[in-house]
Design a protein around this motif. Structure first.
Motif, PDB file in Angstrom:
ATOM      1  N   VAL A 106     -15.148   0.069 -50.421  1.00  0.00           N
ATOM      2  CA  VAL A 106     -14.552  -0.253 -51.815  1.00  0.00           C
ATOM      3  C   VAL A 106     -14.267   1.004 -52.791  1.00  0.00           C
ATOM      4  CG1 VAL A 106     -15.102  -1.596 -53.750  1.00  0.00           C
ATOM      5  CG2 VAL A 106     -15.960  -2.007 -51.111  1.00  0.00           C
ATOM      6  N   ASP A 107     -13.157   0.149 -53.596  1.00  0.00           N
ATOM      7  CA  ASP A 107     -12.522   1.002 -54.525  1.00  0.00           C
ATOM      8  C   ASP A 107     -12.448  -0.803 -55.553  1.00  0.00           C
ATOM      9  OD1 ASP A 107      -9.946   0.187 -54.545  1.00  0.00           O
ATOM     10  OD2 ASP A 107      -9.024   1.814 -53.519  1.00  0.00           O
ATOM     11  N   GLU A 108     -12.386   0.614 -56.965  1.00  0.00           N
ATOM     12  CA  GLU A 108     -12.077  -0.412 -58.196  1.00  0.00           C
ATOM     13  C   GLU A 108     -10.749  -1.678 -57.787  1.00  0.00           C
ATOM     14  OE1 GLU A 108      -9.468   2.792 -58.652  1.00  0.00           O
ATOM     15  OE2 GLU A 108     -11.428   2.466 -58.767  1.00  0.00           O
ATOM     16  N   LYS A 109     -10.439  -1.580 -56.922  1.00  0.00           N
ATOM     17  CA  LYS A 109      -9.055  -2.363 -56.469  1.00  0.00           C
ATOM     18  C   LYS A 109      -9.178  -3.383 -54.939  1.00  0.00           C
ATOM     19  CE  LYS A 109      -5.842   0.844 -56.141  1.00  0.00           C
ATOM     20  NZ  LYS A 109      -4.693   2.042 -55.831  1.00  0.00           N
ATOM     21  N   THR A 110      -9.998  -3.139 -54.500  1.00  0.00           N
ATOM     22  CA  THR A 110     -10.298  -4.383 -53.534  1.00  0.00           C
ATOM     23  C   THR A 110     -10.336  -5.392 -53.919  1.00  0.00           C
ATOM     24  OG1 THR A 110     -12.324  -1.930 -52.649  1.00  0.00           O
ATOM     25  CG2 THR A 110     -11.845  -4.473 -51.428  1.00  0.00           C
ATOM     26  N   LEU A 111     -10.151  -6.112 -52.819  1.00  0.00           N
ATOM     27  CA  LEU A 111     -10.491  -7.319 -52.820  1.00  0.00           C
ATOM     28  C   LEU A 111     -10.921  -7.470 -50.900  1.00  0.00           C
ATOM     29  CD1 LEU A 111      -6.493  -9.050 -54.039  1.00  0.00           C
ATOM     30  CD2 LEU A 111      -8.773  -8.596 -55.052  1.00  0.00           C
ATOM     31  N   PRO A 112     -11.665  -9.173 -51.017  1.00  0.00           N
ATOM     32  CA  PRO A 112     -12.214  -8.935 -49.781  1.00  0.00           C
ATOM     33  C   PRO A 112     -10.864  -9.091 -48.390  1.00  0.00           C
ATOM     34  CG  PRO A 112     -12.544 -10.637 -51.367  1.00  0.00           C
ATOM     35  CD  PRO A 112     -12.131  -9.242 -51.866  1.00  0.00           C
ATOM     36  N   LEU A 114     -12.239  16.757 -38.622  1.00  0.00           N
ATOM     37  CA  LEU A 114     -12.632  15.649 -39.093  1.00  0.00           C
ATOM     38  C   LEU A 114     -12.368  15.333 -40.532  1.00  0.00           C
ATOM     39  CD1 LEU A 114     -13.665  13.026 -37.748  1.00  0.00           C
ATOM     40  CD2 LEU A 114     -16.185  13.563 -38.032  1.00  0.00           C
ATOM     41  N   PRO A 115     -11.184  14.401 -40.742  1.00  0.00           N
ATOM     42  CA  PRO A 115     -10.902  14.208 -42.198  1.00  0.00           C
ATOM     43  C   PRO A 115     -12.375  14.059 -42.716  1.00  0.00           C
ATOM     44  CG  PRO A 115      -9.224  12.991 -40.491  1.00  0.00           C
ATOM     45  CD  PRO A 115     -10.536  13.383 -40.053  1.00  0.00           C
ATOM     46  N   LYS A 116     -11.935  13.864 -44.354  1.00  0.00           N
ATOM     47  CA  LYS A 116     -12.822  13.380 -44.886  1.00  0.00           C
ATOM     48  C   LYS A 116     -12.118  11.933 -45.974  1.00  0.00           C
ATOM     49  CE  LYS A 116     -11.995  16.615 -49.251  1.00  0.00           C
ATOM     50  NZ  LYS A 116     -11.209  17.212 -48.444  1.00  0.00           N
ATOM     51  N   ALA A 117     -13.624  11.134 -45.931  1.00  0.00           N
ATOM     52  CA  ALA A 117     -13.004  10.210 -47.363  1.00  0.00           C
ATOM     53  C   ALA A 117     -12.479  10.701 -48.128  1.00  0.00           C
ATOM     54  CB  ALA A 117     -14.435   9.563 -47.859  1.00  0.00           C
ATOM     55  N   GLY A 118     -11.417  10.204 -48.938  1.00  0.00           N
ATOM     56  CA  GLY A 118     -10.514  10.414 -49.975  1.00  0.00           C
ATOM     57  C   GLY A 118      -8.913  10.987 -49.293  1.00  0.00           C
ATOM     58  N   ASP A 119      -9.071  11.825 -48.378  1.00  0.00           N
ATOM     59  CA  ASP A 119      -8.110  12.426 -47.249  1.00  0.00           C
ATOM     60  C   ASP A 119      -6.556  11.258 -47.695  1.00  0.00           C
ATOM     61  OD1 ASP A 119      -9.146  14.738 -47.160  1.00  0.00           O
ATOM     62  OD2 ASP A 119      -9.709  14.967 -45.066  1.00  0.00           O
ATOM     63  N   GLU A 120      -5.222  11.916 -47.764  1.00  0.00           N
ATOM     64  CA  GLU A 120      -4.388  11.262 -47.898  1.00  0.00           C
ATOM     65  C   GLU A 120      -4.035  10.933 -46.283  1.00  0.00           C
ATOM     66  OE1 GLU A 120      -1.700  13.563 -50.416  1.00  0.00           O
ATOM     67  OE2 GLU A 120      -2.625  12.475 -51.809  1.00  0.00           O
ATOM     68  N   HIS A 134      -5.096   5.999 -48.261  1.00  0.00           N
ATOM     69  CA  HIS A 134      -5.811   7.317 -47.838  1.00  0.00           C
ATOM     70  C   HIS A 134      -7.406   6.941 -46.711  1.00  0.00           C
ATOM     71  CE1 HIS A 134      -8.302   3.778 -50.379  1.00  0.00           C
ATOM     72  NE2 HIS A 134      -8.540   4.542 -50.008  1.00  0.00           N
ATOM     73  N   ILE A 135      -8.346   8.088 -46.358  1.00  0.00           N
ATOM     74  CA  ILE A 135      -9.616   8.239 -45.010  1.00  0.00           C
ATOM     75  C   ILE A 135     -10.509   6.953 -46.059  1.00  0.00           C
ATOM     76  CG2 ILE A 135     -10.825   8.892 -44.234  1.00  0.00           C
ATOM     77  CD1 ILE A 135      -8.141   8.716 -42.835  1.00  0.00           C
ATOM     78  N   THR A 136     -11.287   6.139 -45.773  1.00  0.00           N
ATOM     79  CA  THR A 136     -12.393   6.013 -46.161  1.00  0.00           C
ATOM     80  C   THR A 136     -13.535   6.390 -45.364  1.00  0.00           C
ATOM     81  OG1 THR A 136     -12.152   3.468 -44.894  1.00  0.00           O
ATOM     82  CG2 THR A 136     -11.391   3.771 -47.489  1.00  0.00           C
ATOM     83  N   ALA A 192     -11.433   6.898 -37.615  1.00  0.00           N
ATOM     84  CA  ALA A 192     -11.151   7.007 -38.726  1.00  0.00           C
ATOM     85  C   ALA A 192     -11.196   5.470 -38.882  1.00  0.00           C
ATOM     86  CB  ALA A 192     -10.435   7.379 -39.720  1.00  0.00           C
ATOM     87  N   LEU A 193     -11.630   5.035 -40.497  1.00  0.00           N
ATOM     88  CA  LEU A 193     -11.083   3.720 -41.153  1.00  0.00           C
ATOM     89  C   LEU A 193     -10.458   4.300 -42.474  1.00  0.00           C
ATOM     90  CD1 LEU A 193     -14.203   1.771 -41.074  1.00  0.00           C
ATOM     91  CD2 LEU A 193     -12.252   1.038 -39.393  1.00  0.00           C
ATOM     92  N   ALA A 194      -8.777   3.606 -42.467  1.00  0.00           N
ATOM     93  CA  ALA A 194      -8.254   3.836 -44.026  1.00  0.00           C
ATOM     94  C   ALA A 194      -8.040   2.250 -44.711  1.00  0.00           C
ATOM     95  CB  ALA A 194      -7.239   4.665 -43.201  1.00  0.00           C
ATOM     96  N   VAL A 195      -7.350   2.768 -45.677  1.00  0.00           N
ATOM     97  CA  VAL A 195      -6.658   1.865 -46.548  1.00  0.00           C
ATOM     98  C   VAL A 195      -5.735   1.951 -46.824  1.00  0.00           C
ATOM     99  CG1 VAL A 195      -6.739   0.253 -48.553  1.00  0.00           C
ATOM    100  CG2 VAL A 195      -8.473   0.793 -47.887  1.00  0.00           C
TER     101      VAL A 195
END
Length: 381
Positions: free
Chosen positions: A233-239, A287-293, A316-318, A330-333
């Motif tokens: 979740v970030d400030e723009k996340t819709l469910p 292994l990527p980290k959260a925030g990686d593009e 980005h990776i979450t 990974a999960l990514a948005v």
């Protein structure tokens, strides 16, 4: 709040980041994943926050603000709910269980104080009392078979069963995969008095159950496509973007803050972003980290000599994890319009990591209802 007694167990390695304060692993996260899946292990989640609401109006009051129907919640019944802002963005996410006298809301550690403060401001003249009880109680997790739990629990323990695996009435599922991995997600959380943690840790030390760190739990969560407030979740996340209408939203319930956006996106629009799972190339052991593009690579059908493929940041990776069967995942948005067949790369630690996309919220996820087009003015049959 003192350190968890689970950190004193043999092999305990402290977690970092959002899970700081509990064990990341006990020496072998892969083995710990298997033990969790087999119902033999427990996870210390004593860093989670817990907020309670008491009073005769508690369920109807919470129902008026939450995305999930809570006014008919029976004692011991579990639910998941979101609190949204006026534009439908996720502000808080809670695991809900009621004991007949008190409603318990399990939240992320850093979100619990803000959640309690916001709820307290919303009381008005209703008969409710809000309290942050994170210092008094703790949470442990497991993936048991049926009603069993790997450890004997205190008599006053309260159990929350994750609804992610269920097809809830009033929910909406964007994923079209008939073999949704969430069907195998048997996750539960148990709220216990904080003073009982030492006894539970001692029982684990004696061999009554195996310990598992949060890295093991996170790997299984990512494989189940299960969103988490602290990571996805970030400030723009819709469910809708996280397929969270599946377990945390009742589309049949009455008005609540953000409800208009929820209904509009389901009925008329498309989620502006979407959650995907990525199978990562593990050849570089990165292994990527959260925030990686996450970068999309587009090759023209007939590139000019020496022309490089076009690279564009698409998300980005979450969350990222090493799974005991799937390997690095990974999960990514990502942006809604990213084609599912587009070659993706994760830029991490100065290395390009190839990624194969698995759709969770499909790129073509569209309106749930057909709205007839109105004829233009002046146009006659």
């Amino acid at each position: 709040m003192t350190g968890s007694p689970f950190l004193a167990l043999p092999g305990a390695v402290p977690a970092e980041g959002v899970d700081e304060g509990v064990a990341g692993h006990y020496g072998n996260p892969m083995v710990e994943q298997r033990r969790l899946e087999q119902g033999r292990a427990v996870v210390d989640l004593s860093h989670r926050g817990v907020v309670t609401v008491t009073g005769p109006d508690r369920l109807s009051w919470l129902n008026s603000m939450a995305s999930q129907r809570l006014d008919h919640l029976r004692p011991g019944e579990s639910a998941e709910a979101l609190f949204l802002d006026a534009a439908g963005h996720v502000e808080h996410a809670v695991h809900v269980v009621d004991d007949g006298e008190r409603t318990w809301l399990v939240a992320e550690r850093d979100d619990a104080p803000a959640l309690a403060s916001w709820l307290d401001r919303m009381r008005f003249m209703l008969r409710v009392e809000v309290a942050d009880v994170s210092a008094e109680v703790a949470v442990v997790g497991a993936m048991p078979e049926g009603d069993a739990f790997p450890l004997d629990l205190p008599d006053d323990a309260l159990r929350w069963t994750d609804p992610w695996r269920l097809e809830l009435p009033g929910g909406h599922r964007y994923s079209v995969d008939p073999a949704h991995p969430g069907a195998f997600w048997r996750y539960v959380e148990v709220i216990v008095p904080r003073e009982s943690l030492a006894g539970l840790a001692a029982a684990v030390r004696s061999g009554a159950a195996e310990p598992a760190g949060v890295l093991a739990l996170e790997a299984l969560r990512v494989a189940a496509w299960r969103p988490r407030f602290a990571t996805e979740v970030d400030e723009k996340t819709l469910p809708h973007e996280l397929d969270w209408l599946r377990s945390a939203v009742d589309l049949h319930k009455g008005c609540y803050r953000g409800q208009e956006t929820v209904a509009k996106v389901v009925n008329l629009g498309r989620p502006p972003r979407r959650l995907v799972m990525l199978h990562l190339d593990g050849s570089d052991t990165v292994l990527p980290k959260a925030g990686d593009e996450v970068v999309g690579v587009k090759v023209r059908p007939e590139p000019a000599p020496g022309e490089e493929p076009e690279r564009r940041v698409v998300g980005h990776i979450t969350s990222a994890a090493m799974h005991h069967e799937l390997g690095p995942i990974a999960l990514a948005v990502v942006k809604r319009a990213v084609p599912p067949q587009l070659e993706l790369i994760v830029e991490s630690h100065g290395i390009d990591v190839a990624a194969a996309q698995v759709e969770i919220v499909p790129a073509g996820a569209g309106a749930a209802v057909d709205v007839p087009r109105l004829p233009r003015l002046g146009v006659r049959p």
